[in-house]
Design a protein around this motif. Structure first.
Motif, PDB file in Angstrom:
ATOM      1  N   TRP A 144       6.345   8.924   1.760  1.00  0.00           N
ATOM      2  CA  TRP A 144       6.338   8.168   0.512  1.00  0.00           C
ATOM      3  C   TRP A 144       5.316   8.699  -0.489  1.00  0.00           C
ATOM      4  CZ3 TRP A 144       9.729   5.228  -1.728  1.00  0.00           C
ATOM      5  CH2 TRP A 144      10.734   4.666  -0.948  1.00  0.00           C
ATOM      6  N   VAL A 145       4.389   9.531  -0.032  1.00  0.00           N
ATOM      7  CA  VAL A 145       3.489  10.197  -0.969  1.00  0.00           C
ATOM      8  C   VAL A 145       4.291  11.114  -1.899  1.00  0.00           C
ATOM      9  CG1 VAL A 145       1.560  11.819  -1.163  1.00  0.00           C
ATOM     10  CG2 VAL A 145       1.547  10.078   0.625  1.00  0.00           C
ATOM     11  N   VAL A 146       5.346  11.711  -1.359  1.00  0.00           N
ATOM     12  CA  VAL A 146       6.244  12.547  -2.150  1.00  0.00           C
ATOM     13  C   VAL A 146       7.306  11.697  -2.845  1.00  0.00           C
ATOM     14  CG1 VAL A 146       7.944  14.421  -2.053  1.00  0.00           C
ATOM     15  CG2 VAL A 146       5.871  14.533  -0.655  1.00  0.00           C
ATOM     16  N   ALA A 179      -8.333   7.745  -3.085  1.00  0.00           N
ATOM     17  CA  ALA A 179      -7.605   6.731  -2.312  1.00  0.00           C
ATOM     18  C   ALA A 179      -8.097   6.719  -0.860  1.00  0.00           C
ATOM     19  CB  ALA A 179      -6.109   7.012  -2.355  1.00  0.00           C
ATOM     20  N   GLY A 180      -8.453   5.514  -0.382  1.00  0.00           N
ATOM     21  CA  GLY A 180      -8.987   5.401   0.975  1.00  0.00           C
ATOM     22  C   GLY A 180      -7.967   5.018   2.014  1.00  0.00           C
ATOM     23  N   LEU A 228      -2.822   5.367  -1.987  1.00  0.00           N
ATOM     24  CA  LEU A 228      -2.397   6.716  -2.362  1.00  0.00           C
ATOM     25  C   LEU A 228      -0.967   6.711  -2.891  1.00  0.00           C
ATOM     26  CD1 LEU A 228      -2.848   9.757  -2.495  1.00  0.00           C
ATOM     27  CD2 LEU A 228      -2.215   9.901  -0.070  1.00  0.00           C
ATOM     28  N   VAL A 229      -0.091   5.964  -2.222  1.00  0.00           N
ATOM     29  CA  VAL A 229       1.300   5.879  -2.674  1.00  0.00           C
ATOM     30  C   VAL A 229       1.371   5.241  -4.056  1.00  0.00           C
ATOM     31  CG1 VAL A 229       3.543   4.784  -2.209  1.00  0.00           C
ATOM     32  CG2 VAL A 229       2.288   5.888  -0.347  1.00  0.00           C
ATOM     33  N   PHE A 251       2.720   6.948  -7.513  1.00  0.00           N
ATOM     34  CA  PHE A 251       3.749   6.364  -8.371  1.00  0.00           C
ATOM     35  C   PHE A 251       3.289   6.392  -9.829  1.00  0.00           C
ATOM     36  CE2 PHE A 251       6.114   2.960 -10.434  1.00  0.00           C
ATOM     37  CZ  PHE A 251       7.399   3.188  -9.979  1.00  0.00           C
ATOM     38  N   ALA A 252       2.029   6.000 -10.057  1.00  0.00           N
ATOM     39  CA  ALA A 252       1.487   6.044 -11.425  1.00  0.00           C
ATOM     40  C   ALA A 252       1.460   7.480 -11.945  1.00  0.00           C
ATOM     41  CB  ALA A 252       0.086   5.447 -11.441  1.00  0.00           C
TER      42      ALA A 252
END
Length: 462
Positions: free
Chosen positions: A60-62, A106-107, A112-113, A117-118
């Motif tokens: 989901w990071v991608v 991001a911790g 991070l996801v 998105f932003a």
């Protein structure tokens, strides 16, 4: 700046050297967006280990980035027409840069996801309005070559992304992959005043249409993601996405400048370019997924060697793209695109279906031919898509260009997922290459349909 002056700026471009500095700023922003999409995949194992997350969840990071770009690109094109291409473009750069900092700090995985998105929303604004700003900065006779140069920059950035990510990760941690965007984003913002500006359109953005657009792409993306593992659910989500499209079209049926640019799609030159682009990018994505499997499973190459072999495609594209841009000023776009589509199809067949050669020479030749065909197709096709639109609809044209690319790539990804989930690997690979070649040939044939009505060097004549 008066409206009459800005209209003159639009036709004649900015005065040198400002025009070249503006182009450099815009291309740097494009490089940022392309690199950021290319480096994240390489970092997923490191992110999973660092944040103690499951490997599957880190996808989901991608995906969050890709989804945000899809959601944002058409509205950002409209906002650029309403409030000014420079203003919305720079807001996108600010959002992208701030979100890059949020990614770096991001911790945990959810943060991070969310930051990704932003970041994708900012990237959507950059992608939608980069070409609109380029068109304002340059005189028309320079647009063909600069579109070719832009394609070259994108190809080089795509090829260099994994290598840059690997180099950074070899001596530091994954947050630096995102932190490096911060100083580059600041440079783009510092040069933002160099960009041209034209009068704004006097209309409002339909909030109902904006909501329908957002739901349409979220449902489509989620449905595409589930087609291989849960095909019934995926099909239902995609059907719901199509229902949102119908609602969106109904909401804007009386609009002079709809979010989905049906006014532009009514023009044959624009419509043919969009359809051909979707076909071409569908074939490109399908082959980009299948060919690495062919190298590693059939030719038994390591992932590193397979990555080096795959670079023949973007290197060939980088070589031919500026040549294609110059040819587009002299030769009919239909002929160039048809020849490019045919070369792309031929190269894919050679790369994926030639007799097995452990050295991979046929693969290198085939992917080099594919890259040449891809570059010959993309530059003139993008040129006619952008230049066939009226100047007041440049935002929508640039956004539709990006949407066609993302839609084609998503369809290619769906096709690959379904083939790999339902067929033995060897059969799936062969069929994937055949379908990809068919998509490339279809892109060429669709482009050829406008040959009789087109005048060489006059994009709007089709």
């Amino acid at each position: 700046m008066s409206l009459s002056h800005t209209q003159t700026t639009f036709h004649d471009g900015l005065a040198p050297p400002r025009r070249y500095l503006a182009v450099a700023v815009l291309l740097l922003a494009v490089v940022l967006v392309v690199l950021d999409g290319a480096i994240a995949n390489v970092a997923l194992p490191s992110i999973a280990l660092s944040l103690q997350a499951e490997a599957g969840s880190t996808v989901w990071v991608v995906s969050a980035y890709q989804l945000a770009v899809l959601v944002a690109i058409l509205p950002c094109g409209a906002l650029g027409e309403i409030y000014g291409a420079r203003r919305v473009f720079l807001i996108g750069v600010v959002l992208f840069t701030v979100a890059s900092a949020a990614c770096a700090f991001a911790g945990n995985l959810p943060l991070l996801v969310l930051a990704r998105f932003a970041q994708g929303l900012g990237a959507g604004a950059i992608m939608a309005l980069a070409m609109m700003n380029l068109r304002q900065a340059l005189p028309q006779h320079m647009l063909g070559p600069i579109i070719g140069f832009n394609a070259m920059v994108i190809a080089i950035s795509s090829a260099a992304g994994p290598g840059i990510a690997g180099a950074i990760l070899s001596f530091t941690t994954w947050p630096w992959l995102f932190a490096i965007n911060i100083p580059l984003g600041v440079i783009v913002l510092a040069g933002g005043g160099l960009l041209g500006e034209i009068g704004n359109a006097k209309r409002k953005l339909n909030t109902g249409a904006l909501l329908a657009n957002t739901l349409m792409f979220i449902l489509f993306f989620c449905g595409a993601d589930q087609m291989a593992t849960a095909p019934v659910r995926g099909a239902v989500l995609i059907a719901a996405s199509l229902a949102c499209l119908l609602i969106l079209l109904r909401l804007e049926r009386n609009s002079d400048a709809p979010l989905v640019p049906t006014d532009l799609l009514a023009a044959p030159a624009f419509r043919v370019s969009v359809i051909a682009s979707i076909c071409c990018f569908c074939g490109q994505m399908l082959s980009y997924i299948a060919l690495p499997f062919y190298l590693q499973r059939t030719l038994h190459m390591t992932p590193v060697v397979a990555g080096l072999y795959m670079m023949a495609w973007p290197v060939a594209t980088a070589f031919i793209a500026p040549v294609s841009g110059r040819l587009a000023n002299r030769v009919k776009t239909a002929w160039l695109c048809a020849f490019g589509g045919a070369l792309l199809a031929l190269g894919l067949l050679v790369a994926g279906l030639a007799p097995v050669d452990p050295r991979g020479l046929a693969f290198l030749v085939g992917t080099a031919i594919s890259g040449l065909g891809f570059g010959l197709f993309q530059t003139p096709n993008n040129r006619i898509l952008l230049l066939s639109a009226p100047k007041e609809r440049n935002g929508a044209a640039g956004a539709m260009q990006g949407t066609a690319r993302l839609l084609g790539q998503t369809l290619g990804g769906i096709s690959a997922s379904v083939l790999f989930a339902t067929l033995p690997l060897s059969t799936a690979l062969e069929l994937a290459v055949l379908i990809a070649a068919g998509c490339a040939a279809a892109a060429g044939l669709v482009s050829l349909s406008r040959a009789r009505h087109e005048v060489a060097g006059q994009p709007g004549a089709a």
